[in-house]
Design an enzyme around this catalytic site. Structure first.
Site, PDB file in Angstrom:
ATOM      1  N   SER A 159     -10.488   0.139   5.888  1.00  0.00           N
ATOM      2  CA  SER A 159     -11.172  -0.201   4.644  1.00  0.00           C
ATOM      3  C   SER A 159     -12.286  -1.217   4.901  1.00  0.00           C
ATOM      4  CB  SER A 159     -10.144  -0.697   3.619  1.00  0.00           C
ATOM      5  OG  SER A 159     -10.670  -0.730   2.327  1.00  0.00           O
ATOM      6  N   ASP A 255      -8.856   9.262  -2.392  1.00  0.00           N
ATOM      7  CA  ASP A 255      -9.345   7.898  -2.184  1.00  0.00           C
ATOM      8  C   ASP A 255     -10.810   7.830  -2.602  1.00  0.00           C
ATOM      9  OD1 ASP A 255      -9.990   5.351  -1.249  1.00  0.00           O
ATOM     10  OD2 ASP A 255      -9.665   5.823   0.868  1.00  0.00           O
ATOM     11  N   HIS A 285      -5.531   5.742  -0.484  1.00  0.00           N
ATOM     12  CA  HIS A 285      -6.089   4.596   0.238  1.00  0.00           C
ATOM     13  C   HIS A 285      -4.962   3.657   0.659  1.00  0.00           C
ATOM     14  CE1 HIS A 285      -9.351   1.892   1.360  1.00  0.00           C
ATOM     15  NE2 HIS A 285      -8.550   0.912   0.973  1.00  0.00           N
TER      16      HIS A 285
END
Length: 313
Positions: A159, A255, A285
């Site tokens: 991320s 996501d 995610h």
């Protein structure tokens, strides 16, 4: 896109209490505590490791805490992985990603150096990026002292950490140092929020929401008055992706970040970079940190570690 049954059950469980506070409704420290608690419940615990060592390294604005992981079967000089944790540049720390770093070290047979970079909003862009770049430079410069091969250094992150890993590779190319052999990008942030179809399709109810990404981006980039198209904040915006290290890019099918992760893999490939792109269709995610709850998570971490091991062989 259909959800993996275990992922759906987890989302149902997390959404069972309509009165529970949302992370974005909390002050940053409250969000950090929530994330730590979630990691302790949903990730693996007590993963064996050969050795861990907490220490500090010099950074551009003071010492940077790092944690060094030596795998169970380490012998002699090892390749290294510099790991940047996720959490929107605001939450996350060495503890929230401890299980993932342990697993990657053991499965890939490399030493992992996890970096506790400065977080926003106390330290907005480019603080996290500056610390991330300083850390990989230190790893190369002090390779002999920490028992690693300076010619086999990879970077990775999930991320926001994937954003930092990608940006560090751009910086290393521009500065011609350090030499990075491989980049492992796990559902990376590569552009400003809300520019893709996946932001529309998964804006709510899929763990990371569009409003949540706005919250993170505002704290890290916009709070600093930074240009949102700066490639060290939005690596997809780089003028060229040629000459970057080979990459393994992972996305989750459900996501908001899926499309920009795929777009980054495509940009690398178009520029002549050797890329393997893997999309886990039923996942959400953050699933790399849900090894205690999702079977696919454990398989995906092992697959990424295998790619890393082969790249650094």
């Amino acid at each position: 896109m259909s959800l993996d049954p275990q992922a759906k059950a987890l989302l149902d469980q997390l959404g069972a209490d309509p009165d529970a506070p949302r992370l974005i409704d909390l002050p940053p420290e409250g969000g950090r505590e929530m994330y730590r608690a979630m990691a302790s419940m949903l990730d693996l615990q007590g993963v064996p490791i050969g050795k861990t060592e907490d220490r500090t390294i010099p950074g551009p604005a003071g010492d940077i805490p790092v944690r060094l992981y030596t795998p169970v079967a380490a012998g002699g000089t090892c390749p290294a992985l510099v790991y940047y944790h996720g959490g929107g540049w605001v939450i996350g720390d060495l503890e929230t990603h401890d299980a993932l770093c342990r697993t990657l070290a053991n499965e890939a047979g490399c030493k992992v150096i996890a970096v506790d970079y400065r977080r926003a909003p106390e330290h907005p862009f480019p603080a996290a990026f500056d610390d991330a770049y300083a850390a990989v430079k230190w790893v190369e410069a002090d390779a002999s002292e920490i028992g690693i091969d300076p010619n086999r250094i990879a970077v990775a992150g999930d991320s926001a950490g994937g954003n930092l890993a990608a940006a560090v590779c751009l910086k290393a190319k521009a500065e011609k140092t350090p030499e990075i052999a491989f980049q492992l990008l796990i559902y990376p942030v590569t552009d400003a929020p809300r520019g893709t179809q996946s932001y529309k399709d998964f804006a709510e109810g899929h763990f990371l929401e569009a409003e949540g990404m706005d919250w993170f981006w505002n704290h890290y980039v916009l709070a600093a008055g930074a240009d949102p198209s700066n490639p060290y904040a939005a690596p997809l915006r780089a003028a060229s992706h040629a000459g970057l290290p080979p990459a393994y890019v992972v996305t989750a099918g459900n996501d908001v970040l899926r499309d920009e992760g795929k777009a980054y893999a495509e940009a690398l490939k178009k520029a002549g970079v050797d890329v393997e792109y893997v999309n886990y269709e039923g996942m959400i995610h953050g699933f790399f940190n849900l090894q205690g709850a999702l079977d696919v998570s454990r398989d995906a971490v092992k697959a990424a570690a295998k790619a890393l091991k082969e790249a650094l062989a």
